[in-house]
Structure formats: C-alpha cells, structure tokens
Design a protein around this motif. Structure first.
Motif, PDB file in Angstrom:
ATOM      1  N   GLN A 254       9.000 -12.304  10.032  1.00 46.70           N
ATOM      2  CA  GLN A 254       9.965 -13.189  10.714  1.00 46.70           C
ATOM      3  C   GLN A 254      10.844 -13.913   9.707  1.00 46.70           C
ATOM      4  N   LEU A 255      10.229 -14.324   8.603  1.00 47.92           N
ATOM      5  CA  LEU A 255      10.981 -15.018   7.552  1.00 47.92           C
ATOM      6  C   LEU A 255      12.044 -14.085   6.953  1.00 47.92           C
ATOM      7  N   VAL A 256      11.648 -12.832   6.697  1.00 37.32           N
ATOM      8  CA  VAL A 256      12.614 -11.849   6.172  1.00 37.32           C
ATOM      9  C   VAL A 256      13.790 -11.707   7.126  1.00 37.32           C
ATOM     10  N   LEU A 257      13.490 -11.567   8.421  1.00 39.22           N
ATOM     11  CA  LEU A 257      14.543 -11.393   9.434  1.00 39.22           C
ATOM     12  C   LEU A 257      15.490 -12.593   9.473  1.00 39.22           C
ATOM     13  N   GLN A 258      14.937 -13.790   9.324  1.00 33.22           N
ATOM     14  CA  GLN A 258      15.783 -15.001   9.321  1.00 33.22           C
ATOM     15  C   GLN A 258      16.709 -15.008   8.094  1.00 33.22           C
ATOM     16  N   CYS A 259      16.155 -14.602   6.935  1.00 34.95           N
ATOM     17  CA  CYS A 259      16.931 -14.624   5.689  1.00 34.95           C
ATOM     18  C   CYS A 259      18.070 -13.607   5.699  1.00 34.95           C
ATOM     19  N   ILE A 260      17.865 -12.466   6.378  1.00 39.59           N
ATOM     20  CA  ILE A 260      18.888 -11.407   6.336  1.00 39.59           C
ATOM     21  C   ILE A 260      19.779 -11.390   7.580  1.00 39.59           C
ATOM     22  N   GLN A 261      19.839 -12.522   8.275  1.00 36.82           N
ATOM     23  CA  GLN A 261      20.773 -12.643   9.407  1.00 36.82           C
ATOM     24  C   GLN A 261      22.194 -12.349   8.934  1.00 36.82           C
ATOM     25  N   GLN A 262      23.000 -11.737   9.802  1.00 41.07           N
ATOM     26  CA  GLN A 262      24.386 -11.402   9.444  1.00 41.07           C
ATOM     27  C   GLN A 262      25.210 -12.650   9.146  1.00 41.07           C
ATOM     28  N   GLU A 263      25.040 -13.682   9.968  1.00 39.94           N
ATOM     29  CA  GLU A 263      25.840 -14.902   9.792  1.00 39.94           C
ATOM     30  C   GLU A 263      25.147 -15.867   8.833  1.00 39.94           C
ATOM     31  N   PRO A 264      25.834 -16.301   7.781  1.00 35.36           N
ATOM     32  CA  PRO A 264      25.211 -17.195   6.788  1.00 35.36           C
ATOM     33  C   PRO A 264      24.612 -18.457   7.399  1.00 35.36           C
ATOM     34  N   ARG A 265      25.315 -19.064   8.370  1.00 40.29           N
ATOM     35  CA  ARG A 265      24.837 -20.349   8.913  1.00 40.29           C
ATOM     36  C   ARG A 265      23.510 -20.210   9.667  1.00 40.29           C
ATOM     37  N   LYS A 266      23.173 -18.993  10.089  1.00 44.82           N
ATOM     38  CA  LYS A 266      21.918 -18.787  10.824  1.00 44.82           C
ATOM     39  C   LYS A 266      20.714 -18.605   9.894  1.00 44.82           C
ATOM     40  N   ARG A 267      21.004 -18.414   8.615  1.00 48.98           N
ATOM     41  CA  ARG A 267      19.897 -18.245   7.647  1.00 48.98           C
ATOM     42  C   ARG A 267      19.287 -19.604   7.312  1.00 48.98           C
ATOM     43  N   PRO A 268      17.985 -19.625   6.991  1.00 43.42           N
ATOM     44  CA  PRO A 268      17.343 -20.910   6.658  1.00 43.42           C
ATOM     45  C   PRO A 268      17.792 -21.414   5.286  1.00 43.42           C
ATOM     46  N   HIS A 269      17.576 -22.709   5.034  1.00 41.31           N
ATOM     47  CA  HIS A 269      17.773 -23.256   3.691  1.00 41.31           C
ATOM     48  C   HIS A 269      16.585 -22.822   2.839  1.00 41.31           C
ATOM     49  N   MET A 270      16.758 -22.781   1.532  1.00 35.73           N
ATOM     50  CA  MET A 270      15.662 -22.338   0.672  1.00 35.73           C
ATOM     51  C   MET A 270      14.463 -23.279   0.742  1.00 35.73           C
ATOM     52  N   THR A 271      14.682 -24.555   1.036  1.00 43.15           N
ATOM     53  CA  THR A 271      13.533 -25.467   1.184  1.00 43.15           C
ATOM     54  C   THR A 271      12.666 -25.042   2.374  1.00 43.15           C
ATOM     55  N   GLN A 272      13.318 -24.558   3.442  1.00 47.72           N
ATOM     56  CA  GLN A 272      12.571 -24.067   4.611  1.00 47.72           C
ATOM     57  C   GLN A 272      11.827 -22.777   4.263  1.00 47.72           C
ATOM     58  N   VAL A 273      12.447 -21.940   3.436  1.00 51.11           N
ATOM     59  CA  VAL A 273      11.803 -20.695   2.999  1.00 51.11           C
ATOM     60  C   VAL A 273      10.530 -21.027   2.211  1.00 51.11           C
ATOM     61  N   VAL A 274      10.623 -22.020   1.316  1.00 52.17           N
ATOM     62  CA  VAL A 274       9.450 -22.446   0.533  1.00 52.17           C
ATOM     63  C   VAL A 274       8.334 -22.907   1.477  1.00 52.17           C
ATOM     64  N   ASP A 275       8.684 -23.751   2.451  1.00 57.92           N
ATOM     65  CA  ASP A 275       7.684 -24.274   3.408  1.00 57.92           C
ATOM     66  C   ASP A 275       6.979 -23.139   4.156  1.00 57.92           C
ATOM     67  N   THR A 276       7.754 -22.159   4.628  1.00 57.54           N
ATOM     68  CA  THR A 276       7.166 -21.043   5.392  1.00 57.54           C
ATOM     69  C   THR A 276       6.258 -20.206   4.508  1.00 57.54           C
ATOM     70  N   LEU A 277       6.681 -19.941   3.282  1.00 63.39           N
ATOM     71  CA  LEU A 277       5.843 -19.156   2.360  1.00 63.39           C
ATOM     72  C   LEU A 277       4.532 -19.887   2.061  1.00 63.39           C
ATOM     73  N   GLU A 278       4.612 -21.213   1.955  1.00 57.67           N
ATOM     74  CA  GLU A 278       3.380 -21.984   1.710  1.00 57.67           C
ATOM     75  C   GLU A 278       2.449 -21.939   2.917  1.00 57.67           C
ATOM     76  N   GLN A 279       3.036 -21.917   4.125  1.00 57.81           N
ATOM     77  CA  GLN A 279       2.208 -21.760   5.341  1.00 57.81           C
ATOM     78  C   GLN A 279       1.501 -20.405   5.332  1.00 57.81           C
ATOM     79  N   ILE A 280       2.251 -19.346   4.968  1.00 58.81           N
ATOM     80  CA  ILE A 280       1.655 -17.995   4.906  1.00 58.81           C
ATOM     81  C   ILE A 280       0.539 -17.975   3.866  1.00 58.81           C
ATOM     82  N   ASN A 281       0.744 -18.672   2.773  1.00 64.86           N
ATOM     83  CA  ASN A 281      -0.269 -18.758   1.714  1.00 64.86           C
ATOM     84  C   ASN A 281      -1.541 -19.419   2.237  1.00 64.86           C
ATOM     85  N   SER A 282      -1.365 -20.464   3.059  1.00 62.48           N
ATOM     86  CA  SER A 282      -2.530 -21.158   3.651  1.00 62.48           C
ATOM     87  C   SER A 282      -3.282 -20.233   4.602  1.00 62.48           C
TER      88      SER A 282
END
Length: 287
Positions: A254-282
C-alpha cells in the motif's frame, strides 16, 4: 584501489590520518572513499560544486559524510567516509550475493527514508532528484546513507509548487510529471523512493529487458498486483519467504502504491513514509 566507476568519474579507496585527515600510508589510519572527476564529464564541475554545496553544510546520520574536497587545475576530488557494505544495489541484484533478510531490508528502507525526510524538511527544502538503489550506501552495520548529491536542487521558492529544470536523473526512477514537463516537485523524490521500495520488496530491478516482456518495467508489471492480497506473494522476493507476515507485505504494498501515484500532491510526505515503515517494522518484530 578502484571501488567503482560512474558518470562523474572514478571512486578510489584511500587512507587518511584520523585527526588531521592528511594522507597516510596504505592500510593505516581511517579508510576513505575518494571520487575523482572524469575530465570528459560535461556535468562534472557542476556536480562537484553541488556535492560541496549540499554535503558541505548538511549533516544527518543518514547522509554520507563529505570529509573534504580539492580543486587544483583540472583535478576535482571529493573525499567521503568509507561505506564498508557498498550499495543497496549490489546487495539486492549482484549475482552470488547473499539475499538480504526482510528485517535488514526494512532497516535500510527506514534509514534512507529518514535521510530524504531530513532533506525535504531542511530550511532549503532540498530536492534530491536521483534516489535509486545505487545511491543508497551501507556502513558496516547496514545503516543506510544517501550519497551522490550531484543532481540535488534547492526546492521551490515561497509560494511556488515546483522548480523547472532540465531533465536529469535515472530512467525508471524519475517521476512521470518530471519526465513530461521538467517540473520538479519535492514529491518527485517520493515517487523515486516508491520505486526503490518496490525493488526492496521484489528483489528485482526497476527496468530489466532480460525479464519476460510484461515484466520489463517493474512498476507497470507490479502495480495491478500490489492491491491484491492473494497476488502479493508473486511480487515479494521468493528468497525471503517466511520472514514476513501477509499483513506486513500488504501495508508495504500500500505504501508503494501511495508513493507512485501519478499526481504528486496525492503522494505522502517522506515523514509519513518513515512512520509507515516503522509500523511495518513493529509488525515484523512480532513474528
């Protein structure tokens, strides 16, 4: 002592005195990596200057340290801390290399994401512009550090959404809006990082014409499979089977799909990407 050869020039291994950083005999003192400009490189001087400008004043645990630089006649050198484990690219794709365990892939992804998040949130709003597996280097403990700031740009001025610039970077990682218009957004980096995440989960290169035709472009092949719980296993690297839960794989997809959205504004900020990756790590730590 050649460590690698790239567009900028050749990277050598060298040694310096620990305290003074002056050259020392081979095998004594601290190991460093020295990048020497290729005289035929048209972009060489600009890229050298960009590295000095950015790494000379930005410091973060997930950015490679620039220890020094030299300009003498036509000779341009950059001296960096030595990264013992080489690049993420080598660990993911080099034949005969041991497959990286899932937990280690997550650690590397989190480190690289923190580095990008720092650049995006710095006062200058730096756009890195060339995020890819070969530019993510690993120290002796597999801590990820972003290297090679030759293409980095200062982000848009106040009130502007993007910078317009000549298209540079690496095909397969470059965001669609950048390729189409030359408009470079902070979120253009997020797209490139999404491609790196897909390489991390699949163990496959972004582009590879040696694969069957439908799989040449990793994004195009994987995108329809990523939302499907039953098909996610086809995308995951079979060498790490049993090391992750389906839940972790789905959240990652899901995170990959959010990052590769066609429209830039729909992509997450990198701080949100860090948070999601840390959740996956947990989630992974509980297996």
């Amino acid at each position: 002592m050649v460590l690698g050869i790239g567009g900028f020039g050749t990277v050598y291994k060298g040694w310096v005195e620990e305290k003074t950083l002056s050259p020392s005999k081979n095998g004594t003192g601290a190991i460093v990596a020295i990048k020497k400009l290729n005289h035929e490189s048209v972009q060489g001087f600009q890229e050298w200057q960009s590295e000095v400008n950015f790494l000379g004043r930005l410091s973060h645990p997930n950015l490679v340290k620039l220890l020094g630089y030299c300009r003498e006649d036509n000779e341009l050198l950059l001296v960096y801390e030595f990264m013992q484990k080489g690049s993420l690219e080598n660990h993911l794709f080099r034949r005969g290399s041991q497959p990286l365990p899932w937990a280690l892939r997550l650690k590397i992804a989190i480190g690289a994401a923190r580095g990008l998040a720092f650049l995006h949130s710095s006062d200058d709003n730096v756009i890195y512009r060339d995020i890819k597996a070969s530019n993510i280097l690993l120290d002796g403990n597999f801590n990820a550090k972003i290297s090679d700031f030759g293409l980095a740009k200062l982000g848009p001025a106040l009130g502007m959404s993007h910078v317009t610039t000549r298209i540079m970077g690496t095909y397969g990682y470059a965001a669609p809006e950048y390729i189409a218009t030359g408009h470079l957004y902070v979120k253009s980096d997020v797209y490139g990082f999404g491609v790196v995440l897909l390489e991390i989960m699949s163990g496959l290169r972004a582009l590879d014409t040696n694969r069957p035709a439908p799989q040449h472009n990793l994004i195009e092949w994987a995108k329809p499979l990523l939302p499907n719980r039953k098909k996610i296993k086809t995308v995951m690297d079979e060498r790490i089977e049993g090391q992750y839960s389906t839940k972790a794989a789905m959240v990652f997809a899901q995170l990959v799909l959010q990052c590769i959205q066609q429209e830039p504004r729909k992509r997450p900020h990198m701080t949100q990407v860090v948070d999601t990756l840390e959740q996956i790590n947990s989630i992974t730590a509980k297996i």
